[in-house]
Design an enzyme around this catalytic site. Structure first.
Site, mmCIF file in Angstrom:
data_model
loop_
_atom_site.group_PDB
_atom_site.id
_atom_site.type_symbol
_atom_site.label_atom_id
_atom_site.label_comp_id
_atom_site.label_asym_id
_atom_site.label_seq_id
_atom_site.Cartn_x
_atom_site.Cartn_y
_atom_site.Cartn_z
ATOM 1 N N GLN A 260 1.038 -1.132 0.039
ATOM 2 C CA GLN A 260 0.124 0.169 -0.131
ATOM 3 C C GLN A 260 1.029 1.189 0.011
ATOM 4 O O GLN A 260 0.595 2.234 -0.528
ATOM 5 C CB GLN A 260 -1.056 0.023 0.942
ATOM 6 C CG GLN A 260 -2.162 -1.079 1.053
ATOM 7 C CD GLN A 260 -2.772 -0.955 -0.302
ATOM 8 O OE1 GLN A 260 -3.388 -0.041 -0.844
ATOM 9 N NE2 GLN A 260 -2.439 -2.085 -1.143
ATOM 10 N N HIS A 263 1.634 2.996 -3.259
ATOM 11 C CA HIS A 263 0.586 3.779 -4.129
ATOM 12 C C HIS A 263 0.894 5.127 -4.356
ATOM 13 O O HIS A 263 0.513 5.965 -5.318
ATOM 14 C CB HIS A 263 -0.706 3.499 -3.441
ATOM 15 C CG HIS A 263 -1.552 2.298 -3.916
ATOM 16 N ND1 HIS A 263 -1.947 2.547 -5.210
ATOM 17 C CD2 HIS A 263 -1.889 1.341 -3.309
ATOM 18 C CE1 HIS A 263 -2.535 1.229 -5.506
ATOM 19 N NE2 HIS A 263 -2.489 0.365 -4.384
ATOM 20 N N GLU A 327 -9.181 1.757 5.516
ATOM 21 C CA GLU A 327 -9.734 1.064 4.291
ATOM 22 C C GLU A 327 -9.364 -0.210 4.322
ATOM 23 O O GLU A 327 -10.310 -1.050 3.769
ATOM 24 C CB GLU A 327 -9.067 2.046 3.170
ATOM 25 C CG GLU A 327 -9.397 1.580 1.823
ATOM 26 C CD GLU A 327 -8.537 1.896 0.705
ATOM 27 O OE1 GLU A 327 -7.368 2.484 0.999
ATOM 28 O OE2 GLU A 327 -8.726 1.754 -0.317
ATOM 29 N N HIS A 328 -8.367 -0.850 4.451
ATOM 30 C CA HIS A 328 -8.012 -2.310 4.573
ATOM 31 C C HIS A 328 -7.523 -2.634 5.766
ATOM 32 O O HIS A 328 -6.749 -1.686 6.486
ATOM 33 C CB HIS A 328 -7.129 -2.348 3.312
ATOM 34 C CG HIS A 328 -7.113 -1.809 2.077
ATOM 35 N ND1 HIS A 328 -6.416 -0.937 1.566
ATOM 36 C CD2 HIS A 328 -7.866 -2.458 1.306
ATOM 37 C CE1 HIS A 328 -7.107 -0.540 0.336
ATOM 38 N NE2 HIS A 328 -8.062 -1.560 0.081
ATOM 39 N N ASP A 361 -7.399 -6.191 -4.235
ATOM 40 C CA ASP A 361 -7.148 -5.161 -5.069
ATOM 41 C C ASP A 361 -7.445 -5.606 -6.572
ATOM 42 O O ASP A 361 -7.892 -4.722 -7.445
ATOM 43 C CB ASP A 361 -5.544 -4.651 -5.143
ATOM 44 C CG ASP A 361 -5.378 -3.745 -3.964
ATOM 45 O OD1 ASP A 361 -6.239 -3.444 -3.240
ATOM 46 O OD2 ASP A 361 -4.204 -3.506 -3.655
ATOM 47 N N HIS A 420 -54.799 18.157 4.317
ATOM 48 C CA HIS A 420 -54.401 16.677 4.241
ATOM 49 C C HIS A 420 -55.472 15.776 4.695
ATOM 50 O O HIS A 420 -55.776 14.718 3.874
ATOM 51 C CB HIS A 420 -52.956 16.566 5.137
ATOM 52 C CG HIS A 420 -51.833 16.736 4.454
ATOM 53 N ND1 HIS A 420 -51.657 18.114 4.576
ATOM 54 C CD2 HIS A 420 -50.694 16.197 4.104
ATOM 55 C CE1 HIS A 420 -50.119 18.368 4.067
ATOM 56 N NE2 HIS A 420 -49.655 17.225 4.073
HETATM 57 N N1 LIG Z 1 -9.469 4.534 -1.786
HETATM 58 C C1 LIG Z 1 -9.435 3.605 -2.808
HETATM 59 O O1 LIG Z 1 -10.467 2.904 -3.005
HETATM 60 C C2 LIG Z 1 -8.359 3.611 -3.664
HETATM 61 C C3 LIG Z 1 -7.519 4.756 -3.790
HETATM 62 N N2 LIG Z 1 -6.391 4.700 -4.644
HETATM 63 C C4 LIG Z 1 -5.600 5.873 -4.443
HETATM 64 O O2 LIG Z 1 -5.759 6.712 -5.743
HETATM 65 C C5 LIG Z 1 -4.690 7.540 -6.076
HETATM 66 C C6 LIG Z 1 -4.283 7.665 -7.400
HETATM 67 O O3 LIG Z 1 -3.448 8.765 -7.540
HETATM 68 P P1 LIG Z 1 -2.652 9.134 -8.710
HETATM 69 O O4 LIG Z 1 -1.810 7.983 -8.941
HETATM 70 O O5 LIG Z 1 -1.947 10.544 -8.330
HETATM 71 O O6 LIG Z 1 -3.614 9.414 -9.957
HETATM 72 P P2 LIG Z 1 -5.015 10.225 -9.987
HETATM 73 O O7 LIG Z 1 -5.402 10.015 -11.127
HETATM 74 O O8 LIG Z 1 -5.883 10.103 -8.615
HETATM 75 O O9 LIG Z 1 -4.607 11.638 -9.882
HETATM 76 C C7 LIG Z 1 -3.531 12.155 -10.911
HETATM 77 C C8 LIG Z 1 -3.970 13.705 -11.310
HETATM 78 O O10 LIG Z 1 -3.864 14.503 -10.286
HETATM 79 C C9 LIG Z 1 -3.706 15.878 -10.777
HETATM 80 N N3 LIG Z 1 -2.636 16.524 -9.835
HETATM 81 C C10 LIG Z 1 -1.440 15.887 -9.703
HETATM 82 N N4 LIG Z 1 -0.654 16.879 -8.750
HETATM 83 C C11 LIG Z 1 -1.425 17.690 -8.541
HETATM 84 C C12 LIG Z 1 -1.363 19.077 -7.920
HETATM 85 N N5 LIG Z 1 -0.326 19.218 -7.422
HETATM 86 N N6 LIG Z 1 -2.527 19.843 -7.700
HETATM 87 C C13 LIG Z 1 -3.720 19.388 -8.309
HETATM 88 N N7 LIG Z 1 -3.896 18.368 -8.927
HETATM 89 C C14 LIG Z 1 -2.777 17.672 -9.150
HETATM 90 C C15 LIG Z 1 -3.161 15.703 -12.174
HETATM 91 O O11 LIG Z 1 -4.177 16.037 -13.221
HETATM 92 C C16 LIG Z 1 -3.103 14.060 -12.402
HETATM 93 O O12 LIG Z 1 -3.319 13.554 -13.558
HETATM 94 C C17 LIG Z 1 -3.623 7.195 -4.806
HETATM 95 O O13 LIG Z 1 -3.685 8.092 -3.674
HETATM 96 C C18 LIG Z 1 -4.240 5.666 -4.515
HETATM 97 O O14 LIG Z 1 -3.680 5.349 -3.249
HETATM 98 C C19 LIG Z 1 -6.423 3.882 -5.626
HETATM 99 C C20 LIG Z 1 -7.328 2.940 -5.823
HETATM 100 C C21 LIG Z 1 -8.140 2.743 -4.790
HETATM 101 N N1 LIG Z 2 -5.053 -0.673 -2.912
HETATM 102 C C1 LIG Z 2 -5.887 0.251 -3.869
HETATM 103 C C2 LIG Z 2 -6.523 -0.581 -5.053
HETATM 104 C C3 LIG Z 2 -5.268 -0.978 -6.010
HETATM 105 C C4 LIG Z 2 -5.572 -0.754 -7.423
HETATM 106 N N2 LIG Z 2 -4.388 -1.427 -7.951
HETATM 107 C C5 LIG Z 2 -3.677 -1.831 -7.156
HETATM 108 N N3 LIG Z 2 -4.155 -1.522 -5.950
HETATM 109 C C6 LIG Z 2 -6.945 0.679 -2.967
HETATM 110 O O1 LIG Z 2 -7.998 0.008 -2.686
HETATM 111 O O2 LIG Z 2 -6.715 1.571 -2.166
HETATM 112 ZN ZN LIG Z 3 -3.264 -1.457 -3.944
#
Ligand SMILES: NC(=O)C1=CN([C@@H]2O[C@H](COP(=O)(O)OP(=O)(O)OC[C@H]3O[C@@H](n4cnc5c(N)ncnc54)[C@H](O)[C@@H]3O)[C@@H](O)[C@H]2O)C=CC1
Ligand SMILES: N[C@@H](Cc1c[nH]c[nH+]1)C(=O)O
Ligand SMILES: [Zn+2]
Length: 435
Positions: A260, A263, A327-328, A361, A420
């Site tokens: 995790q 990520h 979350e997990h 995941d 009513h």
């Molecule tokens: N809670 C959940 O169920 C899950 C959570 N996640 C989380 O999703 C997230 C994915 O994040 P990313 O890889 O960053 O992709 P993302 O697609 O969420 O965000 C990327 C975008 O954020 C914007 N960004 C980047 N820097 C910025 C800044 N300084 N100010 C404003 N906007 C900005 C840009 O437009 C960039 O394309 C991770 O935190 C991951 O842990 C992933 C899967 C499941």
């Molecule tokens: N661990 C991520 C999900 C994930 C997508 N790909 C790998 N991991 C989350 O649920 O926050």
């Molecule tokens: Zn993951």
């Protein structure tokens, strides 16, 4: 990492409750407020500026990815990758097929039929994170329940690689699962375009999916606006809490923490353990794991805000989990199921040494879009129901008016709402006269 002091058991619960969630940072909210205000004021021009600034991608002919590009990406998949995506989707479909609101009809009074109808929302907007890693699996986790719910229009958005369009594997997965509407835009400005229906994107009735701190803040802010889209749940940077007693394998615990931590620099990992020597073993294993990890820098940053909490046994561990609401939650103890029965606040629970969170995941079946930042106190992960809504339908006969009338009239009188009472009484009297 895991360097914050291993706390004394007596106040473990209070400490877990107070753990700072780096993902819930106020500066992300402030940035997002500025982005949304700019998009509200200047519309498409602002969306294009942010798309250019953050992702180097604002094509003159719009953000929509041509279906031909999706088809080409799908054709280019290797057989192994195609199989992996389809097999994971099958398991997710099997699990989610059990979900969905039940339509039913009930005779609540003599002569009164009350029904529940179930319909899908019209336009679902799916957010596929791809800033640091293209989350192919999120396509599966969002598209499958949307399809099971029968949503007529499914539009997905995903941030492009710097100046290069959406990652082909994401497009391929979307196409394999039957989607044809994908937009190469992400971040808070992408969420805004989808929420307002501008810059060539449809206006989503509801926006689904996880994302980084800016994406999560944008969803929450839009949902608060009058006329704004609904959203699924707060699903920001990933978190994992691992509860492990001294009998657990430190190597496996470390592997789960690292899975995790890689990520996001804002991901949070928490170890709940029984003894300091065990925490040291895990710390060493984490260090060894980091050595071979391509994303070690991200993981190190996340680990820097992570910690270990010492507890005296199952009951206290469960209290800590409930207070933190991860979350997990991974449980590697003598009787993980018994401990899990004591926990109420967790998005998804993984029992025993053979169940890595990575399975959930990708391919185990349950949804990986899950509540973060304490939201597991009141939310679960994405479900088929979230893509549906219900409508109740009532039909009364003259007999119904006679049977229910006096009750309605009495309650209307208690509330002092004469019109009513009259609307009911008129019908009751007519039906009594006809009898
Ligand atoms: N809670 C959940 O169920 C899950 C959570 N996640 C989380 O999703 C997230 C994915 O994040 P990313 O890889 O960053 O992709 P993302 O697609 O969420 O965000 C990327 C975008 O954020 C914007 N960004 C980047 N820097 C910025 C800044 N300084 N100010 C404003 N906007 C900005 C840009 O437009 C960039 O394309 C991770 O935190 C991951 O842990 C992933 C899967 C499941
Ligand atoms: N661990 C991520 C999900 C994930 C997508 N790909 C790998 N991991 C989350 O649920 O926050
Ligand atoms: Zn993951």
């Amino acid at each position: 990492m895991l360097h914050s002091v291993v706390w004394k058991t007596a106040d473990a619960r209070r400490r877990a409750d107070a753990l700072a969630r780096p993902s819930a940072r106020e500066d992300a909210e402030a940035t997002v407020a500025r982005i949304l205000a700019a998009v509200r004021e200047r519309g498409e021009a602002a969306v294009r500026e942010y798309a250019e600034r953050f992702d180097g991608w604002a094509p003159a002919d719009g953000f929509r990815v041509p279906v031909e590009e999706m088809d080409a990406a799908e054709r280019a998949l290797s057989d192994t990758d195609r199989r992996a995506i389809l097999d994971a989707a099958d398991a997710v479909r099997r699990f989610h097929a059990e979900q969905g609101y039940r339509a039913y009809s009930s005779q609540t009074w003599p002569g009164t039929t009350a029904e529940r109808r179930v319909t899908p929302i019209e336009t679902a907007g799916l957010y596929i994170p791809a800033g640091t890693a293209p989350l192919v699996s999120t396509v599966i986790m969002l598209a499958v329940p949307a399809q099971l719910a029968g949503v007529p229009r499914i539009a997905a958005i995903a941030p492009p690689r710097k100046g290069a369009g959406v990652e082909p594997t994401v497009l391929a997965a979307a196409r394999l699962l039957g989607l044809d509407e994908v937009y190469a835009i992400g971040g808070a400005h992408g969420i805004a375009a989808l929420g307002y229906g501008i810059a060539g994107l449809p206006k989503a009735d509801k926006i689904f999916g996880p994302g980084n701190a800016w994406v999560a803040a944008a969803k929450a802010a839009l949902a608060r606006e009058p006329g704004g889209p609904a959203v699924d749940l707060p699903a920001g940077p990933s978190e994992v809490m691992v509860i492990a007693d001294d009998g657990a394998d430190p190597e496996l615990v470390a592997a789960d923490l690292l899975s995790q931590a890689e990520h996001d620099v804002l991901a949070q990992v928490v170890l709940v353990a029984w003894s300091k020597p065990f925490v040291s073993l895990v710390r060493d294993a984490v260090e060894r794991g980091l050595a071979g990890l391509p994303r070690a820098q991200v993981a190190r940053a996340a680990l820097a805000t992570s910690c270990a909490i010492l507890v005296s046994g199952d009951a206290e561990a469960a209290e800590v989990a409930d207070a933190y609401a991860p979350e997990h939650l991974i449980i590697q103890t003598g009787d993980p199921r018994a401990l899990s029965d004591k926990v109420r606040n967790a998005g998804s629970i993984f029992l025993g040494p053979w169940t890595p969170e990575a399975a959930g995941d990708y391919a185990a079946g349950p949804n990986h879009a899950l509540p973060t930042a304490g939201a597991a106190r009141v939310h679960g992960g994405v479900t088929v129901e979230m893509f549906q809504k219900t409508t109740t339908v009532l039909e009364m006969s003259p007999e119904g008016a006679r049977a229910m009338g006096p009750t309605v009239e009495r309650l209307a009188a208690l509330e002092g709402l004469d019109a009513h009472g009259r609307a009911m009484a008129l019908r009751r009297r007519k039906s009594e006269a006809e009898e």
